[in-house]
Scaffold this motif. Structure first.
Motif, mmCIF file in Angstrom:
data_model
loop_
_atom_site.group_PDB
_atom_site.id
_atom_site.type_symbol
_atom_site.label_atom_id
_atom_site.label_comp_id
_atom_site.label_asym_id
_atom_site.label_seq_id
_atom_site.Cartn_x
_atom_site.Cartn_y
_atom_site.Cartn_z
ATOM 1 N N THR A 225 0.868 -1.176 0.000
ATOM 2 C CA THR A 225 0.000 0.000 0.000
ATOM 3 C C THR A 225 0.903 1.224 0.000
ATOM 4 O O THR A 225 1.262 1.752 1.046
ATOM 5 N N SER A 226 1.289 1.679 -1.169
ATOM 6 C CA SER A 226 2.298 2.735 -1.321
ATOM 7 C C SER A 226 1.858 4.033 -0.651
ATOM 8 O O SER A 226 0.873 4.641 -1.041
ATOM 9 N N LEU A 227 2.616 4.448 0.361
ATOM 10 C CA LEU A 227 2.280 5.659 1.097
ATOM 11 C C LEU A 227 3.414 6.679 1.099
ATOM 12 O O LEU A 227 3.404 7.630 1.893
ATOM 13 N N THR A 287 2.696 -7.592 1.038
ATOM 14 C CA THR A 287 4.081 -8.020 0.857
ATOM 15 C C THR A 287 5.032 -7.303 1.808
ATOM 16 O O THR A 287 6.174 -7.734 1.996
ATOM 17 N N VAL A 288 4.559 -6.197 2.387
ATOM 18 C CA VAL A 288 5.408 -5.320 3.197
ATOM 19 C C VAL A 288 4.728 -5.020 4.522
ATOM 20 O O VAL A 288 3.513 -4.822 4.568
ATOM 21 N N ALA A 289 5.493 -4.976 5.595
ATOM 22 C CA ALA A 289 4.948 -4.638 6.908
ATOM 23 C C ALA A 289 4.379 -3.223 6.893
ATOM 24 O O ALA A 289 4.943 -2.324 6.245
ATOM 25 N N PRO A 290 3.281 -2.963 7.598
ATOM 26 C CA PRO A 290 2.673 -1.634 7.596
ATOM 27 C C PRO A 290 3.639 -0.514 7.977
ATOM 28 O O PRO A 290 3.537 0.602 7.449
ATOM 29 N N THR A 291 4.578 -0.786 8.845
ATOM 30 C CA THR A 291 5.510 0.254 9.302
ATOM 31 C C THR A 291 6.473 0.714 8.212
ATOM 32 O O THR A 291 7.108 1.755 8.347
ATOM 33 N N ALA A 295 7.902 4.318 2.664
ATOM 34 C CA ALA A 295 8.999 4.360 1.690
ATOM 35 C C ALA A 295 8.629 3.670 0.383
ATOM 36 O O ALA A 295 9.472 3.541 -0.510
ATOM 37 N N LYS A 296 7.381 3.241 0.243
ATOM 38 C CA LYS A 296 6.980 2.457 -0.921
ATOM 39 C C LYS A 296 6.210 3.294 -1.944
ATOM 40 O O LYS A 296 5.406 4.156 -1.599
ATOM 41 N N LEU A 451 -0.852 7.327 6.629
ATOM 42 C CA LEU A 451 0.509 6.864 6.859
ATOM 43 C C LEU A 451 0.789 6.750 8.354
ATOM 44 O O LEU A 451 1.341 5.736 8.812
ATOM 45 N N GLU A 452 0.399 7.751 9.122
ATOM 46 C CA GLU A 452 0.606 7.703 10.570
ATOM 47 C C GLU A 452 -0.164 6.546 11.193
ATOM 48 O O GLU A 452 0.333 5.868 12.098
#
Length: 479
Positions: A225-227, A287-291, A295-296, A451-452
């Motif tokens: 989820t690109s943020l 695929t990526v941890a929420p934290t 950077a995505k 994002l936060e």
């Protein structure tokens, strides 16, 4: 009484439409661009069309199309020449100068030789030009519209007909989905992705796929989820479209969700929990941890899907070229399918994709009945004759939302074909209500709060507060 009186001032927001569609990579983004005014009158010798009434054709004389898409002006010139050759009816094509379509239309519409066909940018444009928009509800063009909910309407009348659309939803790789449904120990009773009709079923499938990620050879069910800054548009615009579409659609004082949104000084964000449903599903089964999502990018997300690292990704039909262009892409075109973005709203089993456009044809109601009919005949020819459809599909490059196009006449890329399939399957498309969002800053506030929240430094209640407060403050600032 409809609350249209607020819209005189609010219609100024139409100038922001192109910015509101940022990230789509779409023809809709380009639709407000125009080129230097050019006029072309076809000069071919007419060939009589046996299906036309010669007297009516003579009475109509010349019809006049005011175009606002400069990148296809030359194609329309060719179309006009071909139409005159086939029917004997002359079509004058004028393309407005850069950034001046509304100004040009105001000037031209006042002339004795006014445009007979012009374009409006949906409900907002209709509010400005309703006195010049003929009712098209009885036309073949409207009858052949794949999803009639996309038309610009008021009461029983139809005043704008979309001619090129785009759509977005949850793209999935059916090869991976079939692999999941073939598992002997899957936790769901359904046997295909096409049986997913609501959020509860989607959630059950996704969470069970996460448990079987190693068996499926994926890093996560959803792409990231690109943020990252500048990459949040899929969430603060496209995903945010759903809860606000449903909220504004509940307001029966307005013909559609966009007009209700433009008139809203404040929002309740009453479907915030539904937004949270799908957003949580995305970030917790990824695929990526929420934290790490800050950077995505969208490029990262689409590469993950193209390389088979995930089974699903939210995006629009414009993403096909991006998927297909990734080095090492392993996703087969025939395996790329769409699901609607389900969020748990009552009745969502009838929901389709989010489909929209700023491209609507209108017929000038102030010209003679003969010219109106001749203009309608031209549009019918363009979207129903073999010659016209060839121009539309091969030269104009539209996803044309009409049932007159046979399967082999539709766009060849899989996502465009999926959009058309969903529009024709009886579900109700979700309107692009984000056209009513008050500003780009509102969307940025929304994205920062998301994002936060994903990083664990903000609560969902605070996200809701930010969304509601920023809508009110940005709408007030625009007045």
């Amino acid at each position: 009484m409809k609350k249209f009186k607020k819209l005189t001032a609010l219609a100024m927001s139409a100038t922001m439409m192109a910015a509101l569609l940022a990230g789509c990579g779409s023809s809709a983004n380009e639709s407000t661009s125009t080129s230097d005014a050019t006029t072309t009158e076809s000069t071919s010798e007419p060939a009589a069309d046996e299906t036309k009434d010669e007297a009516a054709t003579a009475a109509a004389g010349e019809i006049y199309f005011l175009n606002f898409k400069p990148e296809i002006a030359d194609v329309y010139d060719q179309i006009a020449t071909r139409y005159e050759a086939e029917t004997g009816v002359k079509v004058k094509v004028v393309t407005a100068a850069s950034g001046t379509y509304e100004t040009t239309l105001k000037s031209e519409i006042a002339k004795s030789d006014a445009p007979t066909i012009f374009q409006i940018n949906g409900p907002v444009g209709y509010e400005s030009w309703k006195d010049y928009c003929a009712d098209l509800s009885a036309t073949d063009l409207y009858s052949s519209l794949s999803d009639k909910s996309l038309a610009v309407t008021e009461g029983d009348g139809v005043y704008g007909i979309p001619y090129a659309v785009e759509g977005y939803g949850i793209i999935y790789n059916d090869e991976i989905m079939q692999k999941y449904f073939a598992l002997s120990d899957k936790a769901v009773s359904i046997s295909a992705a096409t049986e997913i009709k609501d959020f509860a079923t989607l959630k059950a499938v996704v969470e069970d796929m996460t448990a079987h990620a190693a068996d499926l050879g994926i890093d996560g069910v959803f792409a990231n989820t690109s943020l990252a800054e500048g990459n949040q548009w899929r969430w603060q615009t496209h995903l945010a479209n759903l809860p606000l579409y449903y909220e504004f659609a509940d307001n029966k004082d307005f013909e559609n969700s966009v007009l209700a949104g433009l008139a809203a000084d404040e929002i309740e964000f009453k479907y915030a929990d539904n937004y949270k449903n799908i957003f949580d599903l995305y970030i917790n089964n990824s695929t990526v941890a929420p934290t790490l999502l800050g950077a995505k990018t969208v490029d990262d997300s689409m590469a993950e899907f193209a390389l088979g690292k995930c089974a699903m990704v939210q995006n629009g039909n414009w993403a096909w070229s991006q998927i297909n262009g990734v080095d090492g892409n392993i996703v087969k075109a025939e395996s790329i399918k769409y699901l609607p973005i389900y969020t748990g709203v009552a009745g969502e089993e009838n929901q389709g994709l989010c489909v929209g456009t700023e491209n609507y044809f209108a017929i000038n109601s102030q010209v003679s009945p003969e010219k109106q009919q001749a203009s309608i005949d031209f549009l019918n020819w363009l979207f129903s004759s073999e010659t016209g459809k060839s121009f539309v599909a091969n030269d104009l490059g539209f996803i044309a939302p009409f049932t007159t196009f046979a399967d082999d006449e539709k766009p060849s890329d899989p996502l465009a074909r999926e959009v058309l399939s969903w529009m024709e399957n009886g579900t109700t498309s979700v309107a692009w209500t984000f056209a009513a969002f008050p500003s780009e800053e509102f969307k940025n506030y929304f994205g920062s709060a998301l994002l936060e929240y994903a990083q664990g430094s903000n609560t969902w209640d605070n996200v809701v507060t930010v969304v509601k407060d920023s809508w009110a403050s940005e709408r007030a600032a625009a007045k």
